[in-house]
Scaffold this motif. Structure first.
Motif, PDB file in Angstrom:
ATOM      1  N   GLU A   1      -9.089   5.011 -13.873  1.00 28.73           N
ATOM      2  CA  GLU A   1      -8.224   4.185 -13.596  1.00 28.73           C
ATOM      3  C   GLU A   1      -7.100   3.749 -14.511  1.00 28.73           C
ATOM      4  O   GLU A   1      -5.881   4.080 -14.221  1.00 28.73           O
ATOM      5  N   ALA A   2      -7.627   3.577 -15.715  1.00 30.24           N
ATOM      6  CA  ALA A   2      -6.740   3.257 -16.911  1.00 30.24           C
ATOM      7  C   ALA A   2      -5.894   4.884 -17.185  1.00 30.24           C
ATOM      8  O   ALA A   2      -4.586   4.652 -17.553  1.00 30.24           O
TER       9      ALA A   2
ATOM     10  N   LEU B   1      -1.595   2.378  -7.843  1.00 34.54           N
ATOM     11  CA  LEU B   1      -0.697   3.402  -8.596  1.00 34.54           C
ATOM     12  C   LEU B   1       0.543   3.206  -8.245  1.00 34.54           C
ATOM     13  O   LEU B   1       1.645   3.112  -8.843  1.00 34.54           O
ATOM     14  N   TYR B   2       0.627   3.205  -6.930  1.00 35.24           N
ATOM     15  CA  TYR B   2       2.000   2.958  -6.105  1.00 35.24           C
ATOM     16  C   TYR B   2       2.545   1.497  -6.529  1.00 35.24           C
ATOM     17  O   TYR B   2       3.859   1.637  -6.656  1.00 35.24           O
ATOM     18  N   ARG B   3       1.964   0.671  -6.409  1.00 40.68           N
ATOM     19  CA  ARG B   3       2.344  -0.701  -6.816  1.00 40.68           C
ATOM     20  C   ARG B   3       2.959  -0.533  -8.301  1.00 40.68           C
ATOM     21  O   ARG B   3       4.078  -1.032  -8.755  1.00 40.68           O
ATOM     22  N   PHE B   4       2.151   0.019  -9.178  1.00 39.43           N
ATOM     23  CA  PHE B   4       2.560  -0.077 -10.535  1.00 39.43           C
ATOM     24  C   PHE B   4       4.000   0.750 -10.695  1.00 39.43           C
ATOM     25  O   PHE B   4       4.915   0.382 -11.333  1.00 39.43           O
TER      26      PHE B   4
ATOM     27  N   GLN C   1       0.817  -1.290   0.113  1.00 38.09           N
ATOM     28  CA  GLN C   1       0.125   0.081  -0.103  1.00 38.09           C
ATOM     29  C   GLN C   1       0.949   1.389  -0.044  1.00 38.09           C
ATOM     30  O   GLN C   1       1.976   1.211   0.625  1.00 38.09           O
ATOM     31  N   PHE C   2       0.234   2.266  -0.277  1.00 34.41           N
ATOM     32  CA  PHE C   2       0.848   3.541  -0.524  1.00 34.41           C
ATOM     33  C   PHE C   2       0.789   4.286   0.693  1.00 34.41           C
ATOM     34  O   PHE C   2      -0.348   4.506   1.189  1.00 34.41           O
ATOM     35  N   GLN C   3       2.024   4.649   1.451  1.00 38.03           N
ATOM     36  CA  GLN C   3       1.867   4.768   2.819  1.00 38.03           C
ATOM     37  C   GLN C   3       2.220   6.323   3.133  1.00 38.03           C
ATOM     38  O   GLN C   3       2.199   6.888   4.254  1.00 38.03           O
TER      39      GLN C   3
ATOM     40  N   PHE D   1      -8.638   8.641  -5.981  1.00 37.55           N
ATOM     41  CA  PHE D   1      -8.007   8.613  -4.584  1.00 37.55           C
ATOM     42  C   PHE D   1      -7.758   7.067  -3.951  1.00 37.55           C
ATOM     43  O   PHE D   1      -6.971   6.510  -3.706  1.00 37.55           O
ATOM     44  N   PRO D   2      -9.183   6.473  -4.575  1.00 37.95           N
ATOM     45  CA  PRO D   2      -8.979   4.702  -3.822  1.00 37.95           C
ATOM     46  C   PRO D   2      -7.936   4.009  -4.693  1.00 37.95           C
ATOM     47  O   PRO D   2      -7.464   2.690  -3.985  1.00 37.95           O
ATOM     48  N   ILE D   3      -7.503   4.193  -5.747  1.00 31.65           N
ATOM     49  CA  ILE D   3      -6.516   3.394  -6.693  1.00 31.65           C
ATOM     50  C   ILE D   3      -5.091   3.905  -6.277  1.00 31.65           C
ATOM     51  O   ILE D   3      -4.381   3.545  -7.011  1.00 31.65           O
TER      52      ILE D   3
END
Lengths: 207, 171
Positions: free
Chosen positions: B57-58, B17-20, A57-59, B11-13
């Motif tokens: 999202e895309a 986005l961070y993982r990507f 998760q983005f922290q 905001f919920p994604i």
């Protein structure tokens, strides 16, 4: 719950890249369960990695804190509204005609050359006691205005009489004050004459 | 940018986005910077520029990819460097030996995935971890549907072969 043959078929489709998202979720659920067959257990770590990575998760809270909904800036509007209100109020105040002058305006428009008898009399009374100053005359004499508006006749008469009465009272007050001043001045002059006479007598007696 | 859209769809994604971004840059700090920049950019985008956006999202994924690639190129980061900060979830009710073996397997598979060619790695990541549809992957990566399918197939095939090879090697 899970049928091995079905899972094996799904897994083959998965390697080929032909599975739907729902089918892939089913495979993830299967490899996360305790029902994984020994023949497929070697692939379980792959789906475990997917679950682990999904949990990342983005922290960074500060990054999000910087993004907030813009608050409505009401101050410029409040200032503009206040200014508009003031201007409107000022315009309204200036545009309101003075009822007294309106009376004369209507009158002067109807008969510009004439004044009422009461006005003439009041002015002449004032002239007898005192030479009226320019403001007094200006207040007493009718003023012309470039515009007029219709006023009901009875209202005109009432306002006219009221204006005359006020002028009379004002002139009488001015007159009485000036006469009183004259009397006081004459009284003071007689006192001075008496003092002069006393000093003269004393001087003569000493001389 | 409309706050409601931002709050409900963008905001919920942020985690996705961070993982990507983390997958592309290989750096926690770089990925955090990318997400922050993307979120700010989306938030500050004029409404007339976003009125045609159908899939937020895309669209955000595309922005994230572009920004991540910019950062990676500018700082010459090695995309094959080990990923930092990934949560290593330990399973309960397993022995320390099994846990160690499981962690070893996970690390090994992550390494396999990281060593895939960039397109294969990103397509597999977007499909298997972020569960995007082919169309969304097409939009996010700016490649054709055929390329998505081909790269996904090759990526999975490579991973399968390496896993089987590893299994055989151990035995």
């Amino acid at each position: 719950m899970f049928q091995l043959k079905h899972i094996e078929a799904l897994l083959e489709k998965y390697w080929e890249g032909d599975t739907s998202i729902d089918e892939e979720r089913l495979l993830k659920a299967y490899f996360a369960s305790n029902e994984v067959d020994d023949s497929l257990r070697q692939f379980a770590p792959l789906f475990q990695v997917f679950r682990e990575e999904q949990a990342v998760q983005f922290q960074q809270k500060t990054a999000i804190a910087a993004i907030k909904p813009q608050q409505y800036n009401w101050k410029p509007w409040a200032v503009a509204a206040s200014l508009a209100l003031l201007l409107t109020a000022g315009w309204w105040w200036v545009a309101q005609p003075d009822p007294t002058t309106d009376t004369y305006a209507v009158q002067s428009t109807e008969n510009p050359a004439s004044t009422t008898q009461e006005q003439q009399q009041a002015i002449s009374e004032a002239s007898q006691t005192v030479t009226p100053s320019a403001p007094v005359l200006a207040a007493a004499l009718p003023r012309k205005k470039s515009y007029s508006r219709p006023i009901a006749k009875n209202r005109l008469n009432e306002e006219e009489e009221q204006a005359i009465a006020e002028i009379k009272a004002a002139l009488a007050l001015v007159s009485s004050k000036i006469n009183k001043g004259r009397r006081e001045a004459a009284k003071g002059a007689s006192h001075l004459d008496n003092v002069d006479r006393v000093f003269k007598k004393k001087k003569d007696s000493e001389g | 940018m409309n706050w409601t859209i931002f709050h409900e769809q963008v905001f919920p994604i942020r985690h996705k986005l961070y993982r990507f971004a983390l997958r592309i840059t290989g750096s926690v700090h770089e990925a955090e910077d990318v997400v922050q920049e993307v979120l700010e950019k989306v938030w500050k985008t004029a409404p007339d520029q976003t009125e045609n956006v159908q899939n937020w999202e895309a669209w955000c994924m595309t922005l994230t990819r572009n920004r991540s690639l910019d950062k990676t190129r500018s700082q010459a980061l090695r995309r094959t460097a080990p990923l930092e900060g990934l949560n290593e979830r330990k399973s309960d009710n397993i022995s320390p030996a099994d846990a160690a073996e499981s962690q070893d397997l996970s690390a090994s598979i992550k390494k396999m995935m990281q060593e895939l060619p960039e397109k294969q790695r990103l397509v597999m990541y977007l499909r298997d971890i972020e569960e995007l549809s082919y169309e969304e992957i097409t939009e996010a990566l700016g490649i054709s549907l055929d390329q998505v399918k081909i790269n996904l197939h090759r990526a999975r095939k490579t991973i399968r072969e390496r896993m089987l090879g590893r299994e055989r090697g151990e035995k």
